[in-house]
Structure formats: structure tokens, C-alpha cells
Design an enzyme around this catalytic site. Structure first.
Site, PDB file in Angstrom:
ATOM      1  N   SER A 114      46.915  47.774  35.904  1.00 24.54           N
ATOM      2  CA  SER A 114      46.312  45.874  36.087  1.00 24.54           C
ATOM      3  C   SER A 114      46.949  45.187  35.764  1.00 24.54           C
ATOM      4  O   SER A 114      48.122  44.303  35.017  1.00 24.54           O
ATOM      5  CB  SER A 114      44.997  46.550  35.219  1.00 24.54           C
ATOM      6  OG  SER A 114      44.590  44.474  34.524  1.00 24.54           O
ATOM      7  N   TYR A 138      45.230  39.957  40.514  1.00 22.07           N
ATOM      8  CA  TYR A 138      43.846  39.269  40.520  1.00 22.07           C
ATOM      9  C   TYR A 138      44.508  38.271  41.282  1.00 22.07           C
ATOM     10  O   TYR A 138      45.590  37.963  39.818  1.00 22.07           O
ATOM     11  CB  TYR A 138      43.819  38.934  39.023  1.00 22.07           C
ATOM     12  CG  TYR A 138      42.349  40.791  38.654  1.00 22.07           C
ATOM     13  CD1 TYR A 138      41.212  39.691  39.040  1.00 22.07           C
ATOM     14  CD2 TYR A 138      42.777  41.038  37.629  1.00 22.07           C
ATOM     15  CE1 TYR A 138      40.094  41.134  38.773  1.00 22.07           C
ATOM     16  CE2 TYR A 138      42.131  41.784  37.018  1.00 22.07           C
ATOM     17  CZ  TYR A 138      40.633  41.596  37.818  1.00 22.07           C
ATOM     18  OH  TYR A 138      39.879  42.062  37.293  1.00 22.07           O
ATOM     19  N   THR A 164      41.833  43.241  44.217  1.00 20.80           N
ATOM     20  CA  THR A 164      40.281  42.756  43.204  1.00 20.80           C
ATOM     21  C   THR A 164      40.239  41.837  43.901  1.00 20.80           C
ATOM     22  O   THR A 164      40.479  40.966  43.305  1.00 20.80           O
ATOM     23  CB  THR A 164      40.572  43.326  41.572  1.00 20.80           C
ATOM     24  OG1 THR A 164      41.174  44.060  41.010  1.00 20.80           O
ATOM     25  CG2 THR A 164      38.985  43.403  41.197  1.00 20.80           C
ATOM     26  N   LYS A 228      39.683  45.883  46.730  1.00 18.38           N
ATOM     27  CA  LYS A 228      39.753  46.427  45.836  1.00 18.38           C
ATOM     28  C   LYS A 228      37.810  45.770  45.368  1.00 18.38           C
ATOM     29  O   LYS A 228      38.095  44.781  44.945  1.00 18.38           O
ATOM     30  CB  LYS A 228      39.883  47.192  44.291  1.00 18.38           C
ATOM     31  CG  LYS A 228      39.325  47.947  42.920  1.00 18.38           C
ATOM     32  CD  LYS A 228      40.364  48.439  41.993  1.00 18.38           C
ATOM     33  CE  LYS A 228      39.405  49.267  40.864  1.00 18.38           C
ATOM     34  NZ  LYS A 228      38.292  48.087  41.075  1.00 18.38           N
ATOM     35  N   HIS A 252      32.914  48.574  39.633  1.00 16.79           N
ATOM     36  CA  HIS A 252      34.163  47.139  39.324  1.00 16.79           C
ATOM     37  C   HIS A 252      32.778  48.033  37.662  1.00 16.79           C
ATOM     38  O   HIS A 252      32.830  47.456  37.374  1.00 16.79           O
ATOM     39  CB  HIS A 252      33.612  45.844  39.102  1.00 16.79           C
ATOM     40  CG  HIS A 252      34.847  45.023  38.491  1.00 16.79           C
ATOM     41  ND1 HIS A 252      36.089  44.301  39.009  1.00 16.79           N
ATOM     42  CD2 HIS A 252      35.389  45.566  37.624  1.00 16.79           C
ATOM     43  CE1 HIS A 252      36.895  44.574  38.848  1.00 16.79           C
ATOM     44  NE2 HIS A 252      36.339  44.577  37.437  1.00 16.79           N
TER      45      HIS A 252
END
Length: 357
Positions: A114, A138, A164, A228, A252
Site C-alpha cells: 500500500s 493512491y 486505487t 482497483k 474496498h
């Protein structure tokens, strides 16, 4: 309480890890990890949706060897699952993302780190072994910050970008609000600076990525790009038209918008729309090897495992993650054997029947 040094003898499935994690974690951290948006109806649906499909076993099939290999982005994976990108893993265990990477490496399972990792991305990939390691991105408010993250991931050796796209703003995390959750000292998103995170609804919306942002990223990297957070069939078709390498059908984990459909409920519709030549992964609610089997039958090429990482880390550290993955691998192989499937390619909707609601 702190994580245990051995795996408790009464852990037989992933739900047992969740039970131990609730006992071992501080209450605010537990509610952050286990909680979801608003009334948590989507989170509940993610897990209960798998029960809508029942398995049809095949007898006398003659299956003696089970092959679980799948090809993802040109790389062979020994099992059709990867660890999903989960933020702030040091909330669960001091080893954090390194610990979950160690567990994944021990079981030869792919890993997605992440952006909000609590360990430097360069440090985590040092523990990579044979399985692929991807970086979840992100998109940052400042393009230069986004590009810097991409370049760091490329240089460190991550082999794909997983962007994402379903969380331009945080969901209504009522449970963690009630618990008064704040990140404890020593846990932070070390790969980005505090100034990179916009504050306030309007600021977040102004900084939210668009389809044009995805085009810009694809033009700026040699890595394959996966989106995603796709649930709508129309978005899946747009993603394929844009030329991305694949998508993750995901809500999510129910953490952003409540009362969304369960991810697995949308799989077959999306697969029908985009055809068989497009990579589809799926996450949200997978807790059994039979869930993996059902997701594959409904159109996924592989699945991502999310919250159970944190449950297993909190219970027994890296050893817990490895054991959790071993459980899923064993359950998937057992399900395949009883359904007469010698390989992943043998799994199809003919092995499922839908319960009437």
C-alpha cells in the site's frame, strides 16, 4: 496484549484468526482494522454473498494431482491469490509490512504494498523472494508527488502498479469514530509526507483522479497498470478501452461507500462485458478456499486477501500470515479435488448453483 509467539492450537480457519485478533489488539486499532463504512452493510454482504452460491461436487473424477498455477501479467503464480494492499500494518504487529511480506514469501504468494504502508517501500521489497511484488498507488494531489512515488516503485523493483480509484474521499467510518481511533506514535504513512494528503471534502474532490489521470500515469511508466475498485460494468469496459492491464473488482472491503453490492456479485457481469482476454482480480470478503474457488468460477483470474492479513499478523506475526495463507491454499485444493478440477482452468460456473432469494 501483544502477539503470540506460536500459533494457537485451536486455529483452524481464518475466522479463528479474527477472534484472536479482537482479543489481542487495542480496541481503537481493532475497530479501525475490522470496521467499515456507515452501517457496514456492504462489509456484511461481502462475506454472506459467497453463501448464495453452492458447490456442485463431481465424484469418480480420477483427479490425482491439483495444479493451482495461474499466469498473471506474464508471470507464473503458484496460487491464484495475492496479499491485498492494506494500510498501516504496524498497527497489527511491530514487523508490519515486512512481516506480511515474509509470510507471503514463505508460501510463495504475491504481494501488493500500500501507498499508506507503515514501512518504506524499499525495505519491504528486500524480503521478496520468487513471487511478484506490486505497488498500490493512491494518486497524490500534486502530480510531481505521484510521479515520484511511481519512480521509487519502479527503481525498487515492483513489477506492476495497482491504482486505487474508488476512494477519492474516506468513507463514513462510524465505528472507528466511536472508538476514538488515531494513529499511535510510531505508525504513519512513511512513503508520503503529511502535506501530500488533502484535507476537507472539497480539497479531496478537487484532487481526485480522473480517466485522464490514468492516461497520464500510463504514459509515465513502463509498469503495467491495474485499476482497483471497479464495480460498475461500464467502468470495467472503459478501463479495458483505455488499455490498462487489468482491474480489481472491489468495493474496498466496504470501507468507502455503504450499501454497495458485494464484489463477487458483479464478477460474472463484468467478465461477460469485457471478455475472456482481460485480467480480472477480485477482493472483499474472501475468507475460505471455497470462496476463492467461487470467485474463479464467476470470472476472476485471481483474488486478493485483505483484512485476514491484519488478523493473522496481530495473532502470531509473520508466522501467522504464512499459516493463514497455508489454510487458504489447503482449502482451495480440497475444494478443487472434490469438484473434480485438476487445474484452475477446469473451474467454471458448472460447479455452482445459485440459491434463490
Amino acid at each position: 496484549m501483544s502477539a503470540l509467539t506460536t500459533i494457537p492450537a485451536d486455529i483452524a480457519c481464518l475466522a479463528d484468526y479474527r477472534r484472536y485478533a479482537e482479543q489481542l489488539l487495542p480496541s481503537p486499532a481493532w475497530h479501525y482494522i475490522d470496521g467499515a463504512s456507515a452501517d457496514e452493510l456492504t462489509k456484511q454482504a461481502n462475506e454472506s454473498a459467497f453463501a448464495r452460491w453452492q458447490l456442485i461436487p463431481r465424484v469418480l473424477s480420477g483427479v490425482t494431482n491439483i495444479n493451482t498455477q495461474v499466469n498473471l501479467l506474464g508471470q507464473m503464480h503458484q496460487f491464484p491469490m495475492l496479499l491485498a494492499p492494506v494500510a498501516y500494518q504496524k498497527l497489527a504487529h511491530p514487523s508490519g509490512e515486512v512481516g506480511s511480506m515474509q509470510g507471503a514469501a514463505a508460501q510463495d504468494i504475491g504481494y501488493i504494498l500500500s501507498t499508506l504502508a507503515s514501512t518504506a517501500l524499499e525495505e519491504v521489497i528486500d524480503y521478496k523472494q520468487s513471487a511478484d511484488c506490486w505497488f498500490q498507488l493512491y494518486v497524490q494531489p500534486d502530480w510531481h508527488d505521484t510521479l515520484a512515488l511511481i519512480q521509487r516503485a519502479e527503481y525498487a523493483g515492483y513489477s506492476a502498479l495497482v491504482i486505487t480509484v474508488d476512494a477519492p474521499i474516506n468513507g463514513l467510518r462510524n465505528r472507528e469514530q466511536r472508538a476514538g481511533f488515531v494513529l499511535p506514535a510510531g505508525v504513519s504513512a512513511v512513503n508520503i509526507t503529511a502535506t501530500q494528503s488533502p484535507q476537507g471534502l472539497q480539497a479531496c474532490l478537487n484532487a481526485a483522479p480522473t480517466w485522464q489521470t490514468i492516461k497520464q500515469i500510463m504514459a509515465s511508466t513502463h509498469l503495467p497498470v491495474i485499476l482497483k475498485g471497479i464495480i460498475a460494468v461500464e467502468d470495467a469496459m472503459l478501463a479495458k478501452e483505455l488499455g490498462v492491464a487489468g482491474i480489481v473488482v472491489s468495493n474496498h472491503g466496504g470501507r468507502v461507500l455503504d450499501t454497495m453490492p458485494a464484489s463477487v456479485m458483479m464478477l460474472s457481469l463484468i467478465r461477460q462485458a469485457v471478455g475472456n482476454d482481460f485480467l480480472i482480480l477480485c477482493d472483499s470478503g474472501i475468507r475460505r478456499g471455497s470462496d476463492i474457488f467461487k470467485a474463479l468460477a464467476l470470472g476472476a483470474d485471481a483474488v486478493l486477501i485483505g483484512r485476514p492479513i491484519m488478523y493473522a499478523l496481530a495473532t502470531a506475526g509473520p508466522l501467522g500470515v504464512a499459516h493463514m495463507l497455508r489454510i487458504l491454499k489447503d482449502e482451495l485444493q480440497l475444494t478443487m479435488a472434490l469438484c473434480g478440477c485438476a487445474s484452475i482452468a477446469d473451474i467454471s460456473t458448472k460447479h455452482l448453483i445459485t440459491l434463490q432469494t
